[in-house]
Design an enzyme around this catalytic site. Structure first.
Site, PDB file in Angstrom:
ATOM      1  N   LYS A 154      11.190  46.079  55.391  1.00 35.18           N
ATOM      2  CA  LYS A 154      11.777  44.873  55.975  1.00 35.18           C
ATOM      3  C   LYS A 154      11.885  43.788  54.901  1.00 35.18           C
ATOM      4  O   LYS A 154      11.078  43.777  53.980  1.00 35.18           O
ATOM      5  CB  LYS A 154      10.904  44.364  57.138  1.00 35.18           C
ATOM      6  CG  LYS A 154      10.596  45.395  58.209  1.00 35.18           C
ATOM      7  CD  LYS A 154      11.800  45.699  59.062  1.00 35.18           C
ATOM      8  CE  LYS A 154      11.425  46.682  60.184  1.00 35.18           C
ATOM      9  NZ  LYS A 154      12.559  47.015  61.044  1.00 35.18           N
ATOM     10  N   HIS A 171      16.839  59.282  62.884  1.00 37.06           N
ATOM     11  CA  HIS A 171      16.738  58.044  63.652  1.00 37.06           C
ATOM     12  C   HIS A 171      17.664  58.138  64.858  1.00 37.06           C
ATOM     13  O   HIS A 171      18.734  58.731  64.777  1.00 37.06           O
ATOM     14  CB  HIS A 171      17.100  56.831  62.790  1.00 37.06           C
ATOM     15  CG  HIS A 171      16.643  55.537  63.393  1.00 37.06           C
ATOM     16  ND1 HIS A 171      17.304  54.941  64.457  1.00 37.06           N
ATOM     17  CD2 HIS A 171      15.584  54.742  63.117  1.00 37.06           C
ATOM     18  CE1 HIS A 171      16.663  53.827  64.789  1.00 37.06           C
ATOM     19  NE2 HIS A 171      15.621  53.680  63.995  1.00 37.06           N
TER      20      HIS A 171
END
Length: 445
Positions: A141, A260
């Site tokens: 992140k 994902h």
């Protein structure tokens, strides 16, 4: 036959028998009228049949309709073709207010036409030389905006601190601020440096998802040339054809494949329309993937415990019995198709570690993004905190302690010996995501 369980909500005035028959016909050989060419084939051999209907307890005018599809309707080894038939036009049928595919039973004869996951759980553990505990990961992140060099720095710090994997976020592809080739190079440098310093095998999920299959394969080939152990694909936005293509390449070239599920909640979150994640999970096991995100139960994303454990077992186990208490409508035999490791990711931190270890067991990846990079002392201490918390939970479990009852005590005990863990506990002690799930199980009879 492939068996399907549909949750059917007919329009007012449409009887359930008619609705069930319409679903079976529209998703197999039927059309809106009789046609001359019906006489040129044997419709009895090819048509879908609605063989059982049961009302849903507690819901007015809602039914579970069971449909059987002859196996000859489907191309071998093609999830794309299977879904095109079963969940194609029928979901726009005017006679239905809503329609949801709850589960599929895939016969063993059809399962055997699929390669499935490139490697599976045991081969992955052997490649990584890591046993007896869940694996630890971290999504880098901020997910977008970092330069390739700064991104690689974060990867190195997390892996050096004790994580097994770091991960590209699902929407990291090849943007102006970080082109894919630069990111791959800096991430490979980071993981090799971390491996040398820790003596452990490390990995970073390099996202190969791209706008074309050709570009996706170019990225996967470059990852293999770098010698990294794992790549990643967004299987719903990328599509099943692309996913199966990549899975075959990964098996042939020794790459693990992380999957994902971006976009899944568009399809599976509403209880009366769409399809459940257990169907998407079965499809992924057939199409191919070594990991897939499966919810956390305790984090920020949707996922009731019994439902989540139901499809976690569908991903990992070789044989699963019918169990309506966990949303499993059919017994499923995978005939030795390799298993998929579920990934718990989304709003989790060190205080969740006992619950995650108890819920998912050893064959899982526990992935802390903000729960690593949000540590007040930096990325590496965040990784240390997670590794210490995990080792403490595994040790306590192996000693026979009850993680569900003693979880907080176990984490507090470990934090006495780890200032990194103590700091993490202080930061996130009040963070909870307590919302009622939207997708819930039906009441028992």
């Amino acid at each position: 036959d492939i068996l399907a369980a549909f949750r059917v909500t007919p329009q007012p005035g449409v009887p359930p028998e008619e609705a069930g028959a319409a679903v079976a016909a529209e998703s197999s050989t039927g059309t809106w009228t009789t046609v001359w060419t019906d006489g040129l084939t044997s419709l009895d051999r090819y048509k879908g049949r609605c063989y059982h209907i049961e009302p849903v307890l507690g819901e007015k005018d809602q039914y579970i309709c069971y449909v059987a599809y002859p196996l000859d309707l489907f191309e071998e080894g093609s999830v794309t073709n299977m879904f095109t038939s079963i969940v194609g036009n029928v979901f726009g049928f005017k006679a239905l207010r809503a329609l949801r595919l709850e589960d599929l039973r895939i016969p063993t004869a059809y399962v055997k036409t699929f390669q499935g996951p490139p490697h599976g759980i045991q081969v992955e553990r052997d490649k990584l030389n890591k046993y007896g505990r869940p694996l630890l990961g971290c999504t880098i992140k901020p997910k977008l905006g970092l330069s390739a060099k700064n991104y690689g720095r974060a990867v190195y710090e997390c892996l050096r601190g004790g994580l097994d994997f770091t991960k590209d976020d699902e929407n990291v592809n090849s943007q102006p601020f970080m082109r894919w080739r630069d990111x791959f190079l800096f991430c490979a440098e980071a993981l090799y440096k971390a491996q040398c310093e820790t003596g452990e095998i490390k990995g970073h999920y390099l996202n190969a998802t791209a706008g074309t299959c050709e570009e996706m394969m170019k990225r996967a080939i470059f990852a293999r040339e770098l010698g990294v152990p794992i790549v990643m694909h967004d299987y719903l936005t990328g599509g099943f054809t692309a996913n199966t293509t990549l899975a075959h390449y990964c098996r042939d070239n020794g790459l693990l494949l992380h999957i994902h599920r971006a976009m899944h909640a568009v399809i599976d979150r509403q209880k009366n329309h769409g399809m459940t994640f257990r169907v998407l999970a079965k499809a992924l096991r057939m199409s191919g993937g070594d990991h897939i995100h499966a919810g956390t139960v305790v984090g920020k994303l949707e996922g009731e415990r019994d439902i989540t454990l139901g499809f976690v077992d569908l991903l990992r186990d070789d044989f699963i019995e019918k169990d309506r208490s966990r949303g499993i409508y059919f017994t499923q035999d995978w005939v030795s198709l390799p298993g998929v490791i579920p990934v718990a990711s989304g709003g989790i931190h060190v205080x969740h570690m006992p619950a995650l270890t108890e819920i998912f067991g050893d064959d899982a990846v526990l992935q802390f993004g903000g729960g690593t990079l949000g540590h007040p002392w930096g990325n590496a201490p965040g990784a240390v905190a997670n590794r210490v918390a995990l080792e403490a939970c595994v040790k306590a479990r192996n000693e026979g302690r009850d993680l569900a009852a003693e979880g907080n005590v176990i984490i507090r005990e470990x934090s006495k010996w780890s200032p990194e863990l103590a700091a993490a506990c202080e930061v996130w002690k009040e963070i909870k995501f307590e919302f009622k799930a939207v997708d819930t199980l039906d009441p028992e009879k």
